[in-house]
Design a protein around this motif. Structure first.
Motif, PDB file in Angstrom:
ATOM      1  N   VAL A 303      -1.868  78.197 -27.236  1.00 19.61           N
ATOM      2  CA  VAL A 303      -1.927  77.014 -27.693  1.00 19.61           C
ATOM      3  C   VAL A 303      -2.082  75.851 -26.426  1.00 19.61           C
ATOM      4  O   VAL A 303      -2.912  74.864 -26.671  1.00 19.61           O
ATOM      5  N   ALA A 304      -2.038  76.207 -25.409  1.00 18.52           N
ATOM      6  CA  ALA A 304      -2.364  75.515 -24.152  1.00 18.52           C
ATOM      7  C   ALA A 304      -3.820  75.210 -23.993  1.00 18.52           C
ATOM      8  O   ALA A 304      -4.392  74.384 -23.475  1.00 18.52           O
ATOM      9  N   LYS A 305      -4.593  76.301 -24.688  1.00 17.57           N
ATOM     10  CA  LYS A 305      -6.033  76.036 -24.427  1.00 17.57           C
ATOM     11  C   LYS A 305      -6.876  75.407 -25.302  1.00 17.57           C
ATOM     12  O   LYS A 305      -7.876  74.927 -25.362  1.00 17.57           O
ATOM     13  N   ALA A 306      -6.046  74.928 -26.316  1.00 21.62           N
ATOM     14  CA  ALA A 306      -6.735  74.111 -27.503  1.00 21.62           C
ATOM     15  C   ALA A 306      -7.330  72.926 -27.059  1.00 21.62           C
ATOM     16  O   ALA A 306      -6.770  72.133 -26.463  1.00 21.62           O
ATOM     17  N   VAL A 307      -8.517  72.808 -27.501  1.00 16.00           N
ATOM     18  CA  VAL A 307      -9.528  71.705 -27.346  1.00 16.00           C
ATOM     19  C   VAL A 307      -9.801  70.773 -28.814  1.00 16.00           C
ATOM     20  O   VAL A 307      -9.902  71.448 -29.541  1.00 16.00           O
ATOM     21  N   PRO A 308      -9.525  69.610 -28.405  1.00 19.60           N
ATOM     22  CA  PRO A 308      -9.937  68.613 -29.791  1.00 19.60           C
ATOM     23  C   PRO A 308     -11.381  69.017 -30.442  1.00 19.60           C
ATOM     24  O   PRO A 308     -12.265  69.381 -29.414  1.00 19.60           O
ATOM     25  N   PRO A 309     -11.479  68.994 -31.589  1.00 19.56           N
ATOM     26  CA  PRO A 309     -10.732  68.149 -32.538  1.00 19.56           C
ATOM     27  C   PRO A 309      -9.634  69.280 -33.125  1.00 19.56           C
ATOM     28  O   PRO A 309      -8.961  68.818 -34.062  1.00 19.56           O
ATOM     29  N   VAL A 310      -9.378  70.376 -32.734  1.00 21.62           N
ATOM     30  CA  VAL A 310      -8.288  71.202 -33.176  1.00 21.62           C
ATOM     31  C   VAL A 310      -6.822  70.399 -32.874  1.00 21.62           C
ATOM     32  O   VAL A 310      -6.762  70.057 -31.627  1.00 21.62           O
ATOM     33  N   SER A 311      -6.020  70.389 -33.818  1.00 18.00           N
ATOM     34  CA  SER A 311      -4.858  69.534 -33.706  1.00 18.00           C
ATOM     35  C   SER A 311      -3.743  71.022 -33.962  1.00 18.00           C
ATOM     36  O   SER A 311      -3.725  71.467 -34.997  1.00 18.00           O
ATOM     37  N   ILE A 312      -2.766  71.183 -32.986  1.00 16.26           N
ATOM     38  CA  ILE A 312      -1.662  72.271 -33.130  1.00 16.26           C
ATOM     39  C   ILE A 312      -0.298  71.449 -32.935  1.00 16.26           C
ATOM     40  O   ILE A 312      -0.057  70.739 -32.213  1.00 16.26           O
ATOM     41  N   GLU A 313       0.575  72.260 -34.041  1.00 13.95           N
ATOM     42  CA  GLU A 313       2.136  71.771 -33.753  1.00 13.95           C
ATOM     43  C   GLU A 313       2.542  73.318 -33.459  1.00 13.95           C
ATOM     44  O   GLU A 313       2.307  74.275 -34.242  1.00 13.95           O
ATOM     45  N   TYR A 314       3.287  73.521 -32.711  1.00 15.95           N
ATOM     46  CA  TYR A 314       3.992  74.733 -32.082  1.00 15.95           C
ATOM     47  C   TYR A 314       5.471  74.504 -32.456  1.00 15.95           C
ATOM     48  O   TYR A 314       6.165  73.590 -32.287  1.00 15.95           O
ATOM     49  N   TYR A 315       5.934  75.646 -32.960  1.00 15.35           N
ATOM     50  CA  TYR A 315       7.357  75.745 -33.466  1.00 15.35           C
ATOM     51  C   TYR A 315       7.834  76.994 -32.735  1.00 15.35           C
ATOM     52  O   TYR A 315       7.131  78.100 -32.938  1.00 15.35           O
ATOM     53  N   GLU A 316       8.910  77.049 -32.010  1.00 11.75           N
ATOM     54  CA  GLU A 316       9.628  78.207 -31.401  1.00 11.75           C
ATOM     55  C   GLU A 316      10.958  78.456 -32.239  1.00 11.75           C
ATOM     56  O   GLU A 316      11.706  77.740 -32.239  1.00 11.75           O
ATOM     57  N   GLN A 317      10.740  79.803 -33.026  1.00 12.09           N
ATOM     58  CA  GLN A 317      11.946  79.687 -33.970  1.00 12.09           C
ATOM     59  C   GLN A 317      13.131  80.218 -33.083  1.00 12.09           C
ATOM     60  O   GLN A 317      13.185  81.433 -32.344  1.00 12.09           O
ATOM     61  N   PRO A 318      14.146  79.640 -33.097  1.00  8.17           N
ATOM     62  CA  PRO A 318      15.612  80.102 -32.444  1.00  8.17           C
ATOM     63  C   PRO A 318      15.948  81.292 -32.522  1.00  8.17           C
ATOM     64  O   PRO A 318      16.166  81.812 -33.755  1.00  8.17           O
ATOM     65  N   GLY A 319      16.019  82.288 -31.741  1.00  9.28           N
ATOM     66  CA  GLY A 319      16.316  83.600 -31.813  1.00  9.28           C
ATOM     67  C   GLY A 319      15.413  84.545 -32.534  1.00  9.28           C
ATOM     68  O   GLY A 319      15.995  85.776 -33.023  1.00  9.28           O
ATOM     69  N   GLY A 320      14.419  83.963 -32.910  1.00  8.46           N
ATOM     70  CA  GLY A 320      13.445  84.882 -33.910  1.00  8.46           C
ATOM     71  C   GLY A 320      12.867  85.844 -33.120  1.00  8.46           C
ATOM     72  O   GLY A 320      12.595  85.872 -31.813  1.00  8.46           O
TER      73      GLY A 320
END
Length: 348
Positions: A303-320
């Protein structure tokens, strides 16, 4: 476990990243995705490879309607679909699709929302969600299995006004069960052109046979584990086809042994490279299981490598964890995210 190795990063630094903290509804199931306790084996959906009956809920034959509006009417005739499983939200159907561009023939499962065959919606086009499986997906797709009841969840959310009624398309991804020599949803030299079949032939078949909407704004891809790899790759390589992608607990470097001797082609099909190129105007909802440190590092590093125009929402599932039971908990949230980011049903 995930197959990819990755150098971890402590924080997210990429473009257009938003950490979401919404809690997810738990649905309680056992089982696994790739590298977990059950998805590497053949799931219950494997039985779907043997059609049992022609379903009465197949799409109604329609006459093409020319025009320049939003709706892409099918050209007909109606496809031959066999019912393989009933759900509380209607039957799951299966057929085999031979791609004109790839020459590949493979199984494709289809679920049509109840609204599709409602006479009130006879001239309505519907959004399309393509779902990729975890594991090797030879002769099955885990999204047809009752371990991942996305069809029932979608219909419930439709009734609550929280989700679109999606046409769901669920293809196979391999033609043998050897994960070390998987097709990686790609055109690997010397192998069946699985990438072309998935990204071009299947959308062409869907448009020819079902009422959809013109353009890419109503097309999304989603998958867990191996399916996360495929959904990220497809959206980044084909932003003209797909507007959004939801990679759930995925990995991002192709690792099939079939790439040996084809390093350039492997790199061209690597989401790890594609995310840095700044060519794809797509939105993504990318998730990682909070209980799996290695997985979090893999996902957050990518995710940290994403370059626009890519748009990312990151979600970390608790305990997943990397389990089908935890992927199942993601279904309501991902359907609502897809609904917010894709065009819904429309008529001219």
């Amino acid at each position: 476990m995930l197959r990819q190795s990755s150098r971890s990063r402590a924080v997210l630094t990429g473009a257009a990243v938003l950490t979401l903290a919404a809690s997810l509804a738990a649905c309680g199931s056992s089982g696994g995705g790739k590298g977990s306790t059950s998805a590497d084996g053949t799931p219950a959906a494997t039985s779907a490879s043997s059609p049992t009956a022609t379903a009465s809920a197949a799409p109604i034959a329609e006459q093409p309607t020319p025009g320049n509006g939003k709706v892409q009417m099918p050209t007909g005739p109606a496809p031959s679909l066999n019912k393989v499983r009933d759900t509380a939200a209607g039957p799951i159907m299966m057929t085999k699709v031979t791609g004109a561009k790839s020459g590949v023939t493979g199984q494709v499962w289809v679920w049509l929302p109840p609204e599709y065959n409602d006479p009130k919606y006879a001239k309505t086009g519907f959004p399309v969600l393509t779902l990729y499986a975890g594991g090797q997906s030879n002769g099955y797709n885990t999204w047809t299995d009752n371990q991942l009841p996305i069809q029932e969840a979608d219909e419930q959310l439709v009734k609550e006004g929280k989700a679109h009624p999606f046409i769901m398309i669920m293809p196979v991804q391999n033609f043998n069960s050897d994960e070390k020599n998987a097709l990686d949803c790609s055109d690997i030299p010397g192998q069946p052109k699985m990438g072309t079949w998935m990204a071009e032939d299947i959308p062409d078949w869907v448009r020819a046979n079902f009422r959809t909407l013109k353009g890419r704004d109503s097309w999304g891809v989603m998958g867990a584990s191996t399916g996360g790899f495929c959904s990220a790759k497809m959206a980044l390589q084909h932003p003209d086809v797909y507007k959004v992608a939801v990679p759930i607990d995925g990995y991002f470097i192709p690792d099939s042994g079939l790439w040996k001797g084809h390093d350039a082609e492997k790199a061209a099909n690597s989401p790890n490279q594609l995310i840095t190129q700044g060519k794809a105007d797509v939105k993504m909802y990318v998730t990682a299981g909070g209980a799996n440190g290695y997985e979090k590092d893999v996902v957050k590093s990518w995710v940290a490598k994403a370059v626009p125009p890519v748009s990312i929402e990151y979600y970390e599932q608790p305990g997943g964890k990397h389990l089908t039971s935890d992927f199942k908990k993601m279904i309501p949230d991902t359907l609502q995210w897809l609904t917010k980011n894709l065009a819904g049903p429309a008529s001219d």
